[in-house]
Design a protein around this motif. Structure first.
Motif, PDB file in Angstrom:
ATOM      1  N   ILE A   9     -13.872  -4.657   5.502  1.00  0.00           N
ATOM      2  CA  ILE A   9     -14.533  -3.937   6.320  1.00  0.00           C
ATOM      3  C   ILE A   9     -15.129  -5.701   7.029  1.00  0.00           C
ATOM      4  O   ILE A   9     -14.207  -5.514   8.484  1.00  0.00           O
ATOM      5  CB  ILE A   9     -16.108  -3.796   6.494  1.00  0.00           C
ATOM      6  N   ILE A  10     -15.685  -6.544   6.368  1.00  0.00           N
ATOM      7  CA  ILE A  10     -15.854  -7.521   6.441  1.00  0.00           C
ATOM      8  C   ILE A  10     -15.056  -8.587   6.036  1.00  0.00           C
ATOM      9  O   ILE A  10     -15.076  -9.057   4.452  1.00  0.00           O
ATOM     10  CB  ILE A  10     -16.710  -8.119   6.509  1.00  0.00           C
ATOM     11  N   PRO A  11     -13.859  -9.384   6.291  1.00  0.00           N
ATOM     12  CA  PRO A  11     -12.980  -9.440   4.913  1.00  0.00           C
ATOM     13  C   PRO A  11     -13.439 -11.321   4.693  1.00  0.00           C
ATOM     14  O   PRO A  11     -13.545 -11.657   5.493  1.00  0.00           O
ATOM     15  CB  PRO A  11     -11.435  -9.918   5.509  1.00  0.00           C
ATOM     16  N   LEU A  12     -13.688 -11.093   3.772  1.00  0.00           N
ATOM     17  CA  LEU A  12     -14.247 -12.605   3.087  1.00  0.00           C
ATOM     18  C   LEU A  12     -14.184 -13.260   3.056  1.00  0.00           C
ATOM     19  O   LEU A  12     -14.242 -14.775   3.202  1.00  0.00           O
ATOM     20  CB  LEU A  12     -14.687 -12.380   1.543  1.00  0.00           C
ATOM     21  N   ARG A  13     -12.374 -13.611   3.502  1.00  0.00           N
ATOM     22  CA  ARG A  13     -11.558 -14.868   3.652  1.00  0.00           C
ATOM     23  C   ARG A  13     -11.595 -15.646   4.676  1.00  0.00           C
ATOM     24  O   ARG A  13     -11.762 -16.524   4.771  1.00  0.00           O
ATOM     25  CB  ARG A  13     -10.016 -14.288   3.502  1.00  0.00           C
ATOM     26  N   LEU A  14     -12.667 -15.052   5.409  1.00  0.00           N
ATOM     27  CA  LEU A  14     -12.811 -15.865   7.413  1.00  0.00           C
ATOM     28  C   LEU A  14     -14.017 -16.628   6.658  1.00  0.00           C
ATOM     29  O   LEU A  14     -13.388 -17.539   7.155  1.00  0.00           O
ATOM     30  CB  LEU A  14     -13.536 -14.345   7.774  1.00  0.00           C
ATOM     31  N   LEU A  45      -8.792 -11.157  14.595  1.00  0.00           N
ATOM     32  CA  LEU A  45      -9.606 -11.380  15.848  1.00  0.00           C
ATOM     33  C   LEU A  45     -10.662 -10.635  15.895  1.00  0.00           C
ATOM     34  O   LEU A  45     -11.639 -10.871  15.647  1.00  0.00           O
ATOM     35  CB  LEU A  45      -8.332 -10.892  16.812  1.00  0.00           C
ATOM     36  N   GLY A  46     -10.712  -8.772  15.923  1.00  0.00           N
ATOM     37  CA  GLY A  46     -11.709  -8.207  16.041  1.00  0.00           C
ATOM     38  C   GLY A  46     -12.353  -8.281  14.594  1.00  0.00           C
ATOM     39  O   GLY A  46     -13.659  -8.609  14.964  1.00  0.00           O
ATOM     40  N   ALA A  47     -11.765  -8.266  13.516  1.00  0.00           N
ATOM     41  CA  ALA A  47     -13.235  -8.632  12.041  1.00  0.00           C
ATOM     42  C   ALA A  47     -14.382  -9.978  12.436  1.00  0.00           C
ATOM     43  O   ALA A  47     -15.379  -9.680  12.413  1.00  0.00           O
ATOM     44  CB  ALA A  47     -12.314  -7.928  10.921  1.00  0.00           C
ATOM     45  N   ALA A  48     -13.405 -10.762  13.036  1.00  0.00           N
ATOM     46  CA  ALA A  48     -13.861 -12.393  13.066  1.00  0.00           C
ATOM     47  C   ALA A  48     -15.462 -12.145  14.063  1.00  0.00           C
ATOM     48  O   ALA A  48     -16.338 -12.617  13.940  1.00  0.00           O
ATOM     49  CB  ALA A  48     -13.112 -13.139  13.239  1.00  0.00           C
ATOM     50  N   SER A  49     -14.361 -11.628  15.385  1.00  0.00           N
ATOM     51  CA  SER A  49     -15.590 -11.974  16.062  1.00  0.00           C
ATOM     52  C   SER A  49     -16.966 -10.854  16.415  1.00  0.00           C
ATOM     53  O   SER A  49     -18.264 -10.874  16.452  1.00  0.00           O
ATOM     54  CB  SER A  49     -14.755 -11.362  17.706  1.00  0.00           C
ATOM     55  N   SER A  50     -16.412  -9.662  15.312  1.00  0.00           N
ATOM     56  CA  SER A  50     -17.884  -8.685  15.566  1.00  0.00           C
ATOM     57  C   SER A  50     -18.273  -8.869  14.287  1.00  0.00           C
ATOM     58  O   SER A  50     -20.135  -9.352  13.969  1.00  0.00           O
ATOM     59  CB  SER A  50     -17.451  -7.047  15.002  1.00  0.00           C
TER      60      SER A  50
END
Length: 521
Positions: A266-271, A402-407
């Motif tokens: 849901i929230i990729p830790l690599r971000l 893009l979606g995961a990072a923005s959210s």
């Protein structure tokens, strides 16, 4: 050689199609922001009508923020996997249902419960609109459309409290219409989105991390409930307090473990390995805590401490809104022309510190013209910071994230806001009690400062004046705390490395990434 993609498949949209699609999105955004702000000036009336308390005053806001915060990363991740258009429509539907049910509430507990449903839809709208705009418009060109976006945000922020005030002041309507009034607008936005929004759907196997989503939602909710209730329902050092805090930490630790192993987290830790995303996340927590926690109590200050009507309280926030609209529009135009964004973020965050610092000097007798000037400074800082912080992250991450990072940025900003409302609300309640007790003692009255908004009308006039003065003086305390928190935002933004703005939209970059993938194999 692969066949040439259509405009819809590649994500290329001309100016006319972008404007058409933006119309529906901005209607949805208007609905979301209206619902967030329309309640603020109506809350004192709602609390009195339903015989609520200061803590329930905070919970009406916190419940929606908690639900929107917990659901934001889930909406964002789904937008990377399935149809963004379908998700926007679903979010509008959930929000509309919650609004209708909240309007029929006949007790504070029921109202808070339906605010949770409203918050789930609100979380989707607030995150998905930003994600879809990023998919349609390149970071470099986004400033060209900052004017309409900033205008909608500003109109909603002004119109919300103002409309809420007018509804409450109109005898034949009543506060329930603060929830009903958004429903027709939500339905219209649903129809417009159906007709105008056409984006490519990601064609890949959908794997949703249900366990991670559950753990994140549960962990965040438990911690927020702890922060909100501690010091009131139970002591900070009690067994209940330690159990809730420990349980929340354990659940989030498990969520991190699950996310590190999930195929589609849901929230990729690599971000967070990316410097810009990590710093923007910390900055978002601080700015959310300061903005939501500080601004939410301004309506209460104008009505309780200064004696203005709900309508007048809405109008008194105009300097902040005008400052925000002007700075967001002008900074967006300049970012598109210059291709530089960091200087605007630094200046905006510094002005936020200055605005909150100035507001931290107010009391129940502050000159209103001077107070308007302080609000204008804060608004200018807000306008330059909020949108551009998300832009910096969207410009950096891979198109598939893009979606995961923005959210994620929206999630941590809302998380900060929810904590801010809870913690600053607790500080305000404690400070009001202290000042009221002190004021009663100075007046020769024996008693405690337990009187709150719900019982204000039943108090003797001179005691009511003491309580109102206490609210006015205590508000300065939480605004000073917001100023200190804003310093964290400045420090994080200064440390972010400026990256040139991309000239492709998110949908174009994702189409190019998918086209290149088979070739790489």
């Amino acid at each position: 050689m692969s066949p040439e993609l259509s405009a819809e498949e590649s994500g290329r949209m001309d100016h006319r199609r972008v404007i058409e699609a933006l119309t529906g999105l901005l209607l949805a955004m208007l609905t979301a922001f209206l619902s967030s702000t329309i309640v603020s000036n109506a809350l004192p009336t709602i609390i009195r009508d339903l015989h609520g308390s200061q803590r329930q005053y905070t919970w009406v806001i916190t419940a929606a923020l908690l639900a929107s915060t917990a659901s934001t990363p889930i909406w964002g991740k789904l937008s990377d996997l399935v149809s963004k258009k379908l998700l926007v429509q679903l979010a509008i539907g959930v929000f509309t249902l919650g609004s209708v049910l909240a309007g029929f509430a006949h007790s504070m507990d029921v109202l808070i419960a339906w605010r949770v449903v409203q918050g789930l839809g609100l979380g989707g709208l607030q995150s998905l609109v930003v994600i879809v705009i990023a998919a349609m418009i390149s970071p470099r060109e986004r400033g060209r459309y900052s004017g309409p976006i900033a205008a909608v945000m500003s109109v909603a922020t002004v119109a919300g409290p103002l409309l809420g005030g007018v509804i409450v002041d109109t005898s034949w309507l009543g506060w329930r219409w603060c929830f009903f009034v958004c429903v027709p607008l939500a339905i219209v936005s649903l129809l417009v989105v159906q007709r105008t929004l056409n984006l490519p759907v990601v064609r890949r196997k959908v794997r949703i991390d249900y366990l991670g989503a559950t753990l994140i939602t549960a962990g965040v909710s438990v911690l927020l409930i702890w922060v909100t209730l501690a010091g009131g329902e139970f002591a900070w050092g009690s067994g209940t307090s330690f159990a809730l805090a420990g349980g929340g930490v354990v659940l989030l630790a498990l969520a991190v473990w699950v996310e590190s192993r999930a195929a589609e987290p849901i929230i990729p830790l690599r971000l967070f390995a990316d410097r810009t995303t990590a710093l923007a996340t910390v900055a978002s927590i601080a700015v959310g805590t300061a903005l939501f926690g500080g601004a939410v109590f301004l309506g209460q200050y104008f009505q309780i401490a200064r004696g203005y009507s709900p309508t007048a309280a809405g109008l008194l926030t105009l300097p902040m809104i005008v400052g925000s609209a002007l700075s967001a529009t002008l900074s967006g135009i300049l970012i598109t022309r210059l291709g530089r964004w960091k200087v605007f973020l630094v200046a905006g965050s510094a002005l936020m510190v200055a605005g909150f610092g100035l507001l931290g000097t107010i009391d129940h007798t502050t000159n209103m013209v001077l107070l308007g000037g302080f609000l204008f400074v804060l608004g200018v800082g807000m306008g330059m910071t909020m949108q551009n912080l998300v832009l910096a992250v969207q410009n950096t991450v891979a198109p598939s994230d893009l979606g995961a990072a923005s959210s994620a940025v929206a999630f941590f900003r809302s998380l900060g806001g929810t904590v801010g409302v809870s913690v600053l609300g607790a500080i305000l309640a404690s400070r009001v009690t202290t000042l009221t007790t002190q004021g009663l003692a100075d007046a020769g009255v024996t008693g405690s400062g337990g009187a709150g908004i719900g019982s204000l009308d039943q108090l003797p006039p001179f005691v009511g004046d003491i309580v109102r003065a206490a609210y006015g003086d205590a508000t300065a305390t939480i605004l000073l705390v917001a100023a200190v928190l804003s310093v964290v935002t400045v420090a994080c933004i200064v440390a972010i490395k400026e990256v040139p703005l991309r000239t492709q939209s998110g949908a174009q970059r994702q189409a190019a990434e998918q086209e290149a993938a088979p070739a790489a194999v």
